[in-house]
Design a protein around this motif. Sequence first.
Motif, PDB file in Angstrom:
ATOM      1  N   GLN A 140      -7.184  -2.351   2.369  1.00 12.61           N
ATOM      2  CA  GLN A 140      -7.552  -2.140   3.765  1.00 12.61           C
ATOM      3  C   GLN A 140      -8.351  -3.322   4.293  1.00 12.61           C
TER       4      GLN A 140
ATOM      5  N   LEU B 292       0.821  -1.206   0.000  1.00 12.66           N
ATOM      6  CA  LEU B 292       0.000   0.000   0.000  1.00 12.66           C
ATOM      7  C   LEU B 292       0.856   1.257   0.000  1.00 12.66           C
TER       8      LEU B 292
ATOM      9  N   TYR C   4      -6.762   1.287  -2.161  1.00 10.98           N
ATOM     10  CA  TYR C   4      -6.732   1.428  -0.716  1.00 10.98           C
ATOM     11  C   TYR C   4      -7.905   0.701  -0.064  1.00 10.98           C
TER      12      TYR C   4
END
Length: 323
Positions: free
Chosen positions: A308, A231, A304
């Motif tokens: 996540q 990330l 993201y």
Amino acid sequence: MTAQAITKKDLRSYFTKEKLHRFMFGTREKQGAGKMIAIYGLLICIGFVYLYPIFYMISTSFMDQNDLLDTSVKWIPSHFYLQNYIDAGTSLDFWASFFKGILIAGLPTACNIFVDMMVGYGFARYEFKGKKIMMGILIFSYILPNQVTMIPTYVLYNNMGILGTIWTFALPALLGNGLNAPIFILIFYQFFKQVPKVLMEAAAIDGAGHFKRFFRIAVPSAVPAIVTVVLFSFVWYWNESYLTELYVQGLSGNSIWTNLVVQLKNFDSSFASKATVGSTATSLNESVRMAATSLSIIPLLIMYLILQKQFVESIDRAGITGE
């Protein structure tokens, strides 16, 4: 009677204070309402600071020129004007810049994961001469700004003949010196320090060598750290416009490599040149700029959100505790 009345009064006051304390701060088993209100109020304020620019950008990107000039239109446009995105995508050369940006950010990120994980594992699991000195050099290299080594690095890449190619990002990452690589090494180092030694010792007793222990035990258990590095590394490479222009594109400007962030940086001039030849239907305004900005960050927002979720699930699955 007076003493008994005072005692009852004190008890009522005590229980009232106790109820108020439990309501505000809660108990060991339950959070208090006052505490939760304060926490969620603070989170809402922080979230508003971060989300307000995104909401404003998306709302403005769907407005036409009449909505921009109409003071009564604040957040919701009179109609969704999609031509802004068409014009912005044409000026950004969206699909070509998108796939090139994926390569520019994805290839060094893959190199960062593999190399930095091995380096972090070596620091965490092995004792060797000069280890503390190397750790100090590693930390110092992270503190050292990129601006200090920018010109010597540019000269080195030019002498190597890789200037203006994707190798200016991939080769340093392959050698453990990618963009912000020291912090990734420290992330893997800290994670592998928490892996119980008995797992490695049991694997060694069963005849597993160094590489087999690394790939069979260390790597599968490092999924949360890998997702974190993916990330951050991808986002940093994706958003790095200056070094991309300096190394990957080169100052000559003959390189074919570019990404959406670099295209966004030169968006005004690109839009003007496209409008000159008649390929755009609207004039450059705030809505078109916001549409171009939205197109440049949408891939990161999607990535993201996906990572996540995987990050939280990987933490739940990895039931590893230190010793």
